[in-house]
Design a protein around this motif. Structure first.
Motif, PDB file in Angstrom:
ATOM      1  N   THR A 191     -13.098 -10.556  85.597  1.00  0.00           N
ATOM      2  CA  THR A 191     -12.433 -11.853  85.683  1.00  0.00           C
ATOM      3  C   THR A 191     -13.237 -12.828  86.529  1.00  0.00           C
ATOM      4  N   ARG A 192     -13.729 -12.346  87.680  1.00  0.00           N
ATOM      5  CA  ARG A 192     -14.482 -13.200  88.585  1.00  0.00           C
ATOM      6  C   ARG A 192     -15.808 -13.623  87.951  1.00  0.00           C
ATOM      7  N   ARG A 220     -15.318 -16.360  85.433  1.00  0.00           N
ATOM      8  CA  ARG A 220     -15.124 -17.672  86.065  1.00  0.00           C
ATOM      9  C   ARG A 220     -16.465 -18.264  86.460  1.00  0.00           C
ATOM     10  N   HIS A 273     -16.830 -22.175  86.936  1.00  0.00           N
ATOM     11  CA  HIS A 273     -15.658 -22.445  87.777  1.00  0.00           C
ATOM     12  C   HIS A 273     -15.833 -21.816  89.160  1.00  0.00           C
TER      13      HIS A 273
END
Length: 214
Positions: free
Chosen positions: A205-206, A209, A214
């Motif tokens: 997930t990280r 991003r 992001h």
């Protein structure tokens, strides 16, 4: 410049001649295989990787300075640098350093939490569980057994592990051979064995991003 993941040393992967639009991940060597697998799976070709020695986890007081030095060494070569460490026993010092350097790191106490998922891991109350990841299953002797002196003094096992009840293997991959090896490690330590397939958890997930800007 290309290289292969090194479980204990510094590795560069795909260092570009120009840093325009490229992101450097400064990571623990214990995460190299997983980071490269995710990068290749998703086609995040603008992510480069350099790894600090995984053995720093046995000396967490050295992690912050090593990360700071790596950020400073590569800052001019990249549009962005991200640190693929959680707190990892630094007592908040790594977060303070990353804030001062203006770089983002992975939230959470350690990789066991972000592999499980921070929210899910927080629900567990497992003070008697000892955790292994894919990396630690492969490198058990080098990172657990020998550093604790159990190869020379097996009688110390009770002192180190007497308060543990279960070895929890957090599996990033579905590999029967690794599962069998993890269960063998549990037997060596005199602990019950539990396997949880976590996949890559919040690490994926990280990275998504960061790869998306992001």
């Amino acid at each position: 410049m290309t290289g292969t993941p090194d479980d204990t040393g510094l590795t560069h992967r795909g260092l570009a001649a120009s840093g325009a639009g490229r992101i450097l991940l400064i990571a623990c060597g214990a995460l190299a295989r997983e980071i490269l697998a995710l990068r290749d799976r998703h086609g995040w070709d603008h992510l480069d990787l350099t790894c600090l020695p995984a053995i720093l986890h046995n000396h967490p007081e050295k992690i912050t300075d090593a990360v700071r030095d790596a950020v400073e060494a590569h800052r001019d070569d990249y549009a962005r640098i991200c640190v693929v460490y959680a707190d990892c026993g630094t007592g908040g010092r790594l977060q303070t350093a990353c804030d001062a350097l203006g770089v983002e790191m992975v939230p959470g106490p350690h990789c066991y939490a972000f592999y499980e998922g921070l929210d899910r891991f927080a629900q567990y109350d497992e003070p008697t569980s000892f955790y292994l990841t894919d990396f630690l299953v492969r490198q058990f002797d080098a990172f657990v057994w020998k550093p604790l002196g159990l190869d020379r003094h097996p009688q110390l096992r009770e002192m180190y592990f007497g308060n543990y009840e279960t070895l929890v293997y957090q599996a990033q991959t579905d590999d029967p051979a690794l599962t069998a090896l993890a269960e063998a490690h549990a037997t060596r330590l005199g602990l019950r064995f539990e396997r949880r397939f976590t996949g890559y958890g919040d690490l994926e997930t990280r990275m998504a991003r960061w790869a998306g800007g992001h």
